[in-house]
Design a protein around this motif. Structure first.
Motif, PDB file in Angstrom:
ATOM      1  N   TRP A   1       0.840  -1.193   0.000  1.00 48.90           N
ATOM      2  CA  TRP A   1       0.000   0.000   0.000  1.00 48.90           C
ATOM      3  C   TRP A   1       0.880   1.251   0.000  1.00 48.90           C
ATOM      4  N   VAL A   2       0.335   2.331  -0.545  1.00 49.46           N
ATOM      5  CA  VAL A   2       1.004   3.623  -0.427  1.00 49.46           C
ATOM      6  C   VAL A   2      -0.014   4.694  -0.076  1.00 49.46           C
ATOM      7  N   VAL A   3       0.476   5.748   0.558  1.00 48.04           N
ATOM      8  CA  VAL A   3      -0.326   6.945   0.776  1.00 48.04           C
ATOM      9  C   VAL A   3       0.647   8.118   0.571  1.00 48.04           C
ATOM     10  N   PRO A   4       0.181   9.205  -0.073  1.00 44.36           N
ATOM     11  CA  PRO A   4       1.085  10.340  -0.240  1.00 44.36           C
ATOM     12  C   PRO A   4       1.630  10.797   1.115  1.00 44.36           C
TER      13      PRO A   4
ATOM     14  N   PRO B   1      -5.183   5.955   1.308  1.00 43.78           N
ATOM     15  CA  PRO B   1      -4.237   4.914   0.916  1.00 43.78           C
ATOM     16  C   PRO B   1      -4.685   4.203  -0.360  1.00 43.78           C
ATOM     17  N   LYS B   2      -3.711   3.786  -1.129  1.00 47.73           N
ATOM     18  CA  LYS B   2      -3.992   3.078  -2.372  1.00 47.73           C
ATOM     19  C   LYS B   2      -3.284   1.727  -2.317  1.00 47.73           C
ATOM     20  N   ARG B   3      -3.995   0.708  -2.685  1.00 45.92           N
ATOM     21  CA  ARG B   3      -3.385  -0.617  -2.731  1.00 45.92           C
ATOM     22  C   ARG B   3      -2.641  -0.760  -4.051  1.00 45.92           C
ATOM     23  N   VAL B   4      -1.350  -1.012  -3.965  1.00 44.32           N
ATOM     24  CA  VAL B   4      -0.526  -1.100  -5.171  1.00 44.32           C
ATOM     25  C   VAL B   4      -0.710  -2.449  -5.838  1.00 44.32           C
ATOM     26  N   GLY B   5      -0.771  -3.479  -5.059  1.00 48.81           N
ATOM     27  CA  GLY B   5      -0.942  -4.811  -5.634  1.00 48.81           C
ATOM     28  C   GLY B   5      -0.614  -5.881  -4.618  1.00 48.81           C
TER      29      GLY B   5
END
Lengths: 470, 170
Positions: A204-207, A213-217
């Motif tokens: 996951w990433v968040v700015p 948060p965004k799930r990258v994969g």
């Protein structure tokens, strides 16, 4: 007649584990109770007490040993006086120059030591990740152990915390976040389901400025056996237990191995090393090279004969040397032996400067009674600062931040005391601790060590706030 | 002067956290090892208490969960059954049994309960913990040949064919 196959057995065992009836009592309470019962039955004769150090794997070890279903977090180290069984690593040096008197970090680096609340206003427990700057600390807030719910930034100047991101509630059963990493633009984390046998992990990433948060994969198989992660402007990067470093675009896409990284382990982007820190088999090996994955520059480490467990960062290496710790630059210059210190597995080059020297001898005290649980060493200024404090009666503890890169934070709870209580009893009235042990006779002392207090405030050392050395 | 076992050690809050996070998974492993909830609870408790005693040794391995699982497997095949009868079991599960048909409808779970504890442990380590025969041998302190003969005997009793997965074994 063999009418079943192995796959059926595997499925059945997995189903049985899932279907196991929940135990009625609470496990912790029961263990505490049983331990107290047993403690009462243990008779301690008045033996000389040697100093022994225990590292508590902070709940869940980062190691990937024999078993595949494991979690991870920063180490919590605690020291205790007692016991007859100790690691020879910590036997006090019989000779050599006397150990230096170490002063508490609050005296040595007053600008780098802060008090923060142990809990958020809603009662969620804080767990330090790492320093974002000299005045900002990244924290997680947890509703229950390791169930991170929020990322918060604590401003040590203003003395207050702001929420950076609410972490998503996953519906994956048994999901635990295992590591965080702060990049220039993003804060990333990865998680897995450590208590089942699935080889699976997600990223996951968040700015860094906050947001959703965004799930990258997600990855499966050997790629999911993550040791450390990094986050660049466009990718998640991670290394795996068997060696090798992979990346996955933040915008989405398939994972790929970064060329030429066979056998390498990520340290802290963009640096990789040839032996990881946490893998059991590598524990006493010496790192021999540091690779910059961006420039492809390889720096060979000058490894002196006799050093053990040499671990290097961008500038400094720390290792074990007989009864002491060895410190040097990568090329072997500025080499120094610190008598009575132990590099230990948690020695690190934090921010290209500091080594957290795992264990400070045997708890020898300064004239005023102060003894640190561990020390942080700055090789540039040759200064040591004491972390946490040994209680007169028992021991002490400290934790390190849970970032993937070596964390700039060490912390402890000053309100928490380990209290050792002893009383004299007639040994004959006590049954032996177990059938294998002799029946006690005569008079003996029954002791128990209990942890009391704490939970209100954490003392945090942020190494990013230590003034630069001239 | 005599020495009666090890002295007490700090009972850390972090250890409590470990139990909170991993206790359930360890108990489930105990359930698969022992085949019943009461033994599973007691086995898990006993292994966790020993973990508390062994922090200094765990340090080197940095692997408390591995330590507990190893302890549970070893206790299961050793003196533990004898010891546990002497103890007060404080947390007996309310639901003392479950319907076995929820686990499998061929009776395999029940037949597994009929195996000697060592054979059962070998199967659980191989098929639940996914360990190689060498790892099982190291963990239980027996030879790899014994692991294989115990497994073969158990599988034959359970009428399980060994074909597809044999290749992966080291």
């Amino acid at each position: 007649m063999n009418d079943r196959d192995e796959a059926e057995l595997i499925r059945m065992l997995a189903r049985a584990a899932e279907a196991a009836p929940e135990p009625a009592g609470d496990l912790i309470g029961t263990i505490h109770r049983r331990r107290r019962q047993r403690t009462r039955r243990r008779v301690q004769s008045a033996l000389a007490v040697a100093g022994v150090i225990a590292v508590i794997g902070g709940g869940t070890a980062v190691a990937r040993g024999t078993f595949s279903n494991r979690g991870g977090e920063g180490q919590i180290v605690s020291k205790a006086t007692s016991s007859t069984e100790g690691s020879p690593l910590f036997t006090p040096s019989p000779s050599g120059p006397p150990r230096r008197a170490v002063r508490p970090a609050a005296e040595v680096w007053p600008s780098a030591v802060f008090k923060i609340p142990a809990k958020a206003a809603d009662g969620w427990k804080y767990r330090p990740v790492t320093g974002l700057s000299a005045t900002e600390l990244l924290l997680t807030a947890e509703s229950s152990f390791e169930k991170a719910g929020r990322l918060e930034v604590y401003d040590t100047t203003a003395g207050k915390s702001t929420v950076l991101a609410n972490m998503p509630v996953t519906d994956t059963k048994g999901y635990f976040v295992q590591g965080y990493e702060v990049g220039a633009e993003y804060i990333a984390w990865w998680g897995e389901t450590p208590n089942n046998s699935d080889k699976w992990a997600d990223f996951w990433v968040v700015p860094r400025s906050g947001g959703t948060p965004k799930r990258v994969g997600e990855v499966t198989g050997d790629l999911s056996r993550v040791t450390r992660i990094a986050v660049t402007s466009d990718s998640i990067v991670w290394s795996v237990t068997s060696g090798g470093i992979y990346r996955m675009p933040i915008s989405g896409g398939a994972p790929e191995r970064i060329e030429g990284t066979e056998g390498l382990h990520l340290l802290s982007w963009p640096l990789a090393v040839d032996f990881g820190e946490k893998e059991g088999g590598d524990a006493f090996k010496n790192q021999s090279r540091v690779v910059n994955l961006e420039t492809r520059q390889v720096t060979e480490v000058n490894v002196p004969d006799g050093v053990e467990n040499l671990r290097c960062g961008p500038v400094w290496c720390f290792g074990g040397w007989g009864d002491g710790a060895l410190v040097q630059r990568l090329d072997g210059s500025d080499r120094k032996i610190l008598q009575g210190m132990s590099a230990g597995p948690e020695a690190k080059d934090v921010g290209g400067r500091f080594g957290s020297l795992g264990s400070y001898g045997d708890g020898e005290r300064n004239a005023d009674g102060y003894a640190p649980v561990t020390v942080v060493y700055d090789p540039i200024s040759d200064v040591m600062a004491g972390i946490s404090k040994m209680d007169p009666s028992a021991g002490g503890g400290f934790g390190t931040g849970i970032s993937s890169s070596p964390s700039s934070i060490l912390y402890w709870d000053e309100g928490k005391k380990q209290v050792r209580e002893c009383k004299t009893v007639d040994g004959r009235i006590l049954p032996p601790a177990s059938s294998g042990e002799p029946v006690p006779t005569g008079e003996g002392t029954v002791c128990s060590t209990n942890e009391v207090g704490g939970g209100k405030e954490l003392t945090v050392v942020n190494l990013l706030a230590v003034p630069p050395t001239e | 002067m005599q020495q009666n076992g090890s002295l007490t050690r700090p009972w850390s809050v972090e250890f409590t956290d470990f139990v909170a996070a991993r206790g359930s998974a360890l108990y489930r492993y105990g359930y698969v090892l022992t085949g019943n909830a009461e033994d599973a609870a007691d086995l898990t408790q006993e292994a966790l208490m020993r973990l508390g005693d062994a922090w200094p040794k765990i340090r080197k391995k940095d692997d408390p969960e591995g330590y507990v699982r190893t302890t549970m497997a070893r206790l299961h095949i050793s003196v533990w059954r004898r010891l546990r009868r002497e103890r007060l079991v404080a947390a007996v599960p309310e639901a003392a049994y479950i319907e076995d048909r929820f686990i499998d409808d061929t009776g395999l779970w029940n037949e597994l309960k009929g195996l000697p504890s060592k054979q059962r442990a070998v199967l659980v380590l191989r098929y639940y913990e996914d360990l190689s025969d060498q790892e099982i041998a190291d963990l239980l302190g027996i030879s790899r040949g014994t692991v294989r003969s115990q497994a073969a005997r158990a599988l034959s009793k359970l009428r399980v064919r060994v074909v597809a997965l044999e290749m992966r074994r080291v």
